[in-house]
Scaffold this motif. Structure first.
Motif, PDB file in Angstrom:
ATOM      1  N   LYS A   1      50.687  44.821  42.311  1.00 15.54           N
ATOM      2  CA  LYS A   1      50.898  45.443  40.999  1.00 15.54           C
ATOM      3  C   LYS A   1      52.354  45.268  40.583  1.00 15.54           C
ATOM      4  O   LYS A   1      53.269  45.350  41.419  1.00 15.54           O
ATOM      5  N   TRP A   2      52.563  45.067  39.287  1.00 18.87           N
ATOM      6  CA  TRP A   2      53.935  44.952  38.787  1.00 18.87           C
ATOM      7  C   TRP A   2      53.998  45.550  37.388  1.00 18.87           C
ATOM      8  O   TRP A   2      52.978  45.705  36.718  1.00 18.87           O
ATOM      9  N   GLN A   3      55.181  45.887  36.951  1.00 23.36           N
ATOM     10  CA  GLN A   3      55.371  46.326  35.557  1.00 23.36           C
ATOM     11  C   GLN A   3      56.733  45.830  35.075  1.00 23.36           C
ATOM     12  O   GLN A   3      57.613  45.526  35.884  1.00 23.36           O
ATOM     13  N   LYS A   4      56.866  45.746  33.758  1.00 20.97           N
ATOM     14  CA  LYS A   4      58.165  45.340  33.206  1.00 20.97           C
ATOM     15  C   LYS A   4      59.169  46.434  33.511  1.00 20.97           C
ATOM     16  O   LYS A   4      58.864  47.618  33.422  1.00 20.97           O
ATOM     17  N   SER A   5      60.362  46.015  33.906  1.00 20.29           N
ATOM     18  CA  SER A   5      61.365  47.045  34.182  1.00 20.29           C
ATOM     19  C   SER A   5      62.030  47.451  32.874  1.00 20.29           C
ATOM     20  O   SER A   5      62.034  46.686  31.913  1.00 20.29           O
ATOM     21  N   PRO A   6      62.588  48.660  32.811  1.00 25.09           N
ATOM     22  CA  PRO A   6      63.179  49.175  31.569  1.00 25.09           C
ATOM     23  C   PRO A   6      64.242  48.229  30.998  1.00 25.09           C
ATOM     24  O   PRO A   6      64.315  48.037  29.790  1.00 25.09           O
ATOM     25  N   GLY A   7      65.051  47.632  31.862  1.00 24.72           N
ATOM     26  CA  GLY A   7      66.046  46.676  31.370  1.00 24.72           C
ATOM     27  C   GLY A   7      65.349  45.358  31.068  1.00 24.72           C
ATOM     28  O   GLY A   7      64.682  45.196  30.051  1.00 24.72           O
ATOM     29  N   LYS A   8      65.482  44.404  31.986  1.00 20.49           N
ATOM     30  CA  LYS A   8      64.691  43.178  31.878  1.00 20.49           C
ATOM     31  C   LYS A   8      64.232  42.811  33.272  1.00 20.49           C
ATOM     32  O   LYS A   8      64.733  43.326  34.262  1.00 20.49           O
ATOM     33  N   GLY A   9      63.252  41.927  33.336  1.00 16.57           N
ATOM     34  CA  GLY A   9      62.711  41.570  34.635  1.00 16.57           C
ATOM     35  C   GLY A   9      61.490  42.406  34.959  1.00 16.57           C
ATOM     36  O   GLY A   9      60.811  42.912  34.063  1.00 16.57           O
ATOM     37  N   LEU A  10      61.204  42.549  36.272  1.00 17.29           N
ATOM     38  CA  LEU A  10      59.995  43.271  36.620  1.00 17.29           C
ATOM     39  C   LEU A  10      60.166  44.097  37.898  1.00 17.29           C
ATOM     40  O   LEU A  10      61.040  43.827  38.721  1.00 17.29           O
ATOM     41  N   LEU A  11      59.309  45.121  37.999  1.00 17.93           N
ATOM     42  CA  LEU A  11      59.263  45.979  39.183  1.00 17.93           C
ATOM     43  C   LEU A  11      57.962  45.678  39.910  1.00 17.93           C
ATOM     44  O   LEU A  11      56.878  45.787  39.319  1.00 17.93           O
ATOM     45  N   ILE A  12      58.058  45.312  41.171  1.00 19.29           N
ATOM     46  CA  ILE A  12      56.876  44.921  41.938  1.00 19.29           C
ATOM     47  C   ILE A  12      56.610  45.978  43.012  1.00 19.29           C
ATOM     48  O   ILE A  12      57.513  46.332  43.787  1.00 19.29           O
ATOM     49  N   THR A  13      55.373  46.483  43.037  1.00 19.47           N
ATOM     50  CA  THR A  13      54.995  47.440  44.077  1.00 19.47           C
ATOM     51  C   THR A  13      54.536  46.654  45.308  1.00 19.47           C
ATOM     52  O   THR A  13      53.539  45.939  45.261  1.00 19.47           O
ATOM     53  N   LEU A  14      55.279  46.807  46.392  1.00 18.05           N
ATOM     54  CA  LEU A  14      54.986  46.052  47.619  1.00 18.05           C
ATOM     55  C   LEU A  14      53.890  46.746  48.422  1.00 18.05           C
ATOM     56  O   LEU A  14      53.671  47.946  48.269  1.00 18.05           O
ATOM     57  N   PRO A  15      53.205  45.990  49.294  1.00 20.53           N
ATOM     58  CA  PRO A  15      52.189  46.633  50.132  1.00 20.53           C
ATOM     59  C   PRO A  15      52.830  47.687  51.039  1.00 20.53           C
ATOM     60  O   PRO A  15      53.977  47.529  51.457  1.00 20.53           O
ATOM     61  N   TYR A  16      52.066  48.722  51.335  1.00 25.26           N
ATOM     62  CA  TYR A  16      52.573  49.781  52.211  1.00 25.26           C
ATOM     63  C   TYR A  16      52.651  49.232  53.635  1.00 25.26           C
ATOM     64  O   TYR A  16      51.691  48.684  54.155  1.00 25.26           O
ATOM     65  N   MET A  17      53.824  49.350  54.254  1.00 27.09           N
ATOM     66  CA  MET A  17      54.003  48.851  55.616  1.00 27.09           C
ATOM     67  C   MET A  17      53.831  49.996  56.601  1.00 27.09           C
ATOM     68  O   MET A  17      54.548  50.990  56.533  1.00 27.09           O
ATOM     69  N   LEU A  18      52.883  49.869  57.523  1.00 32.07           N
ATOM     70  CA  LEU A  18      52.702  50.899  58.544  1.00 32.07           C
ATOM     71  C   LEU A  18      53.899  50.910  59.486  1.00 32.07           C
ATOM     72  O   LEU A  18      54.466  49.851  59.777  1.00 32.07           O
ATOM     73  N   PRO A  19      54.302  52.073  59.949  1.00 29.61           N
ATOM     74  CA  PRO A  19      55.391  52.109  60.940  1.00 29.61           C
ATOM     75  C   PRO A  19      54.967  51.283  62.160  1.00 29.61           C
ATOM     76  O   PRO A  19      53.825  51.343  62.587  1.00 29.61           O
ATOM     77  N   SER A  20      55.902  50.503  62.678  1.00 26.21           N
ATOM     78  CA  SER A  20      55.559  49.615  63.783  1.00 26.21           C
ATOM     79  C   SER A  20      56.566  49.796  64.910  1.00 26.21           C
ATOM     80  O   SER A  20      57.746  49.992  64.661  1.00 26.21           O
ATOM     81  N   PRO A  21      56.096  49.719  66.169  1.00 23.03           N
ATOM     82  CA  PRO A  21      57.045  49.818  67.284  1.00 23.03           C
ATOM     83  C   PRO A  21      57.980  48.605  67.339  1.00 23.03           C
ATOM     84  O   PRO A  21      59.086  48.687  67.854  1.00 23.03           O
ATOM     85  N   ARG A  22      57.508  47.465  66.792  1.00 22.62           N
ATOM     86  CA  ARG A  22      58.350  46.263  66.801  1.00 22.62           C
ATOM     87  C   ARG A  22      59.305  46.306  65.615  1.00 22.62           C
ATOM     88  O   ARG A  22      58.930  46.765  64.542  1.00 22.62           O
ATOM     89  N   PRO A  23      60.531  45.813  65.773  1.00 27.70           N
ATOM     90  CA  PRO A  23      61.422  45.761  64.603  1.00 27.70           C
ATOM     91  C   PRO A  23      60.810  44.824  63.554  1.00 27.70           C
ATOM     92  O   PRO A  23      60.185  43.819  63.916  1.00 27.70           O
ATOM     93  N   PRO A  24      60.925  45.164  62.287  1.00 23.95           N
ATOM     94  CA  PRO A  24      60.303  44.316  61.268  1.00 23.95           C
ATOM     95  C   PRO A  24      60.995  42.958  61.209  1.00 23.95           C
ATOM     96  O   PRO A  24      62.153  42.820  61.575  1.00 23.95           O
ATOM     97  N   GLN A  25      60.248  41.969  60.776  1.00 21.62           N
ATOM     98  CA  GLN A  25      60.864  40.650  60.588  1.00 21.62           C
ATOM     99  C   GLN A  25      61.882  40.749  59.465  1.00 21.62           C
ATOM    100  O   GLN A  25      61.945  41.742  58.756  1.00 21.62           O
ATOM    101  N   SER A  26      62.691  39.730  59.325  1.00 19.88           N
ATOM    102  CA  SER A  26      63.667  39.743  58.244  1.00 19.88           C
ATOM    103  C   SER A  26      63.234  38.714  57.208  1.00 19.88           C
ATOM    104  O   SER A  26      63.042  37.558  57.537  1.00 19.88           O
ATOM    105  N   GLY A  27      63.079  39.112  55.990  1.00 22.72           N
ATOM    106  CA  GLY A  27      62.775  38.150  54.943  1.00 22.72           C
ATOM    107  C   GLY A  27      61.296  38.077  54.611  1.00 22.72           C
ATOM    108  O   GLY A  27      60.456  37.825  55.472  1.00 22.72           O
ATOM    109  N   TRP A  28      60.963  38.328  53.361  1.00 18.81           N
ATOM    110  CA  TRP A  28      59.598  38.233  52.850  1.00 18.81           C
ATOM    111  C   TRP A  28      59.670  37.496  51.523  1.00 18.81           C
ATOM    112  O   TRP A  28      60.688  37.540  50.841  1.00 18.81           O
ATOM    113  N   ALA A  29      58.579  36.849  51.143  1.00 18.88           N
ATOM    114  CA  ALA A  29      58.597  36.058  49.906  1.00 18.88           C
ATOM    115  C   ALA A  29      57.481  36.506  48.970  1.00 18.88           C
ATOM    116  O   ALA A  29      56.323  36.599  49.392  1.00 18.88           O
ATOM    117  N   VAL A  30      57.851  36.804  47.727  1.00 11.04           N
ATOM    118  CA  VAL A  30      56.809  37.034  46.706  1.00 11.04           C
ATOM    119  C   VAL A  30      56.728  35.796  45.817  1.00 11.04           C
ATOM    120  O   VAL A  30      57.730  35.150  45.513  1.00 11.04           O
TER     121      VAL A  30
END
Length: 337
Positions: free
Chosen positions: A302-331
């Motif tokens: 899901k996304w919406q236009k941001s009040p200024g310009k551009g967009l706000l993207i709702t990311l998937p909910y990440m479950l807490p994990s015992p492993r450290p999260p990876q670094s870097g994700w791509a939309v």
């Protein structure tokens, strides 16, 4: 998708049976193996391009030291050692890339670089496919070459006009193997990914160095780093491989969001997961047809236009994990300008 092997570094030992390096090569001594040939065969079976690193100079060679003493007015070392080796490497192994180094002390007129490159591009068996870097004389870097290295670990800061490559090393203090290295002196997974993403956003290739031991072993800590990067690319490679720089390289408010593109598709790679699970991008201009997905995650976001310009993207909910999260994700952004 290419590997560059050091066929000979500045100390002069060759990793193939060089006919002008008698008894100081990997066939006559040490492993008694043609390492350049063996690796080349393995890479070609894996469909990976093969590059050969070669140092023009040799720190301890008496011929080179005598030429240097003469102010490079004599060329005995070049005629008897450097050039015969370069021609031999090309004719024997037909590399996809030649990574020249050791250029900084002498002009191209000493090295005979122009005549070698003229042969390479006009008459050699790889003339239609070979690529070279920019280290061919003491003022060639960042000026002449199929692609530029400019300097070790070079970071341009703005989009260069010429194809370039960033060469980096997992060991921050060395390009070879050090038995006394400690873990604080090595790049971690997150900093490797960050360097890769920045480089590709600026249109560069990323060449990551590991030093094998004298037995030819890639030590486990280096394996672990390379495998981690491979796993990240399994998920996010679509935003990296065959991508081109977009009109904006990074979000102006932060150096934690970087852009690449493929045709009309734009990829935003973010290095820190936002605390509220909402990713704000000010550079892309959305349209009613805009669609947002995340690499490695099924379904649209899901996304919406941001009040200024551009967009706000709702990311998937990440479950807490015992492993450290990876670094870097791509939309992946479709239908934006």
């Amino acid at each position: 998708r290419y590997v560059v092997l050091t066929t000979k570094h500045h100390e002069g030992f060759t990793n193939w049976g060089s006919p002008v390096s008698w008894n100081w090569n990997s066939l006559d001594t040490g492993p008694h193996r043609d390492l350049v040939g063996e690796l080349g065969q393995a890479l070609r079976e894996s469909n990976i391009r093969y590059g050969l690193y070669h140092s023009l100079l040799e720190w301890f060679n008496p011929l080179y030291l005598a030429d240097k003493e003469s102010g490079f007015k004599t060329q005995n070392f070049v005629l008897k050692k450097t050039m015969p080796e370069l021609y031999d490497l090309v004719l024997k192994y037909k590399p996809d890339l030649i990574w020249s180094d050791g250029d900084w002390e002498a002009p191209e007129s000493y090295w005979n670089s122009t005549s070698f490159l003229a042969w390479l591009y006009n008459d050699s068996p790889v003339k239609d496919t070979v690529v070279v870097n920019d280290r061919w004389c003491n003022n060639c870097s960042c000026r002449h070459g199929g692609y530029y290295n400019c300097a070790d670990k070079y970071k341009p800061g703005t989009l260069p006009a010429h194809k370039w490559e960033m060469c980096s090393s997992i060991d921050k203090l060395s390009w070879g193997y050090r038995s006394n290295m400690n873990i604080a002196e090595l790049m971690d997974e997150a900093s490797i990914i960050e360097e890769l993403v920045q480089t590709v956003s600026f249109g560069g290739n990323y060449l990551l160095n590991v030093g094998p031991t004298k037995e030819g072993v890639i030590v486990p800590i280096f394996q672990e780093r390379l495998l981690a990067l491979g796993r990240w690319l399994d998920t996010n490679g679509e935003a990296i491989y065959e991508s081109k720089p977009w009109r904006v390289q990074m979000e102006n408010s932060t150096d934690m969001v970087w852009y690449t593109s493929k045709g009309p598709v734009v990829y935003a790679i973010f290095l820190i997961w936002p605390l509220d699970n909402v990713l704000e991008l000010s550079s892309p201009a959305p349209s009613p047809a805009t669609q947002v997905t995340m690499l490695g995650f099924s379904g649209t976001l899901k996304w919406q236009k941001s009040p200024g310009k551009g967009l706000l993207i709702t990311l998937p909910y990440m479950l807490p994990s015992p492993r450290p999260p990876q670094s870097g994700w791509a939309v992946k952004l479709e239908g934006v300008k």
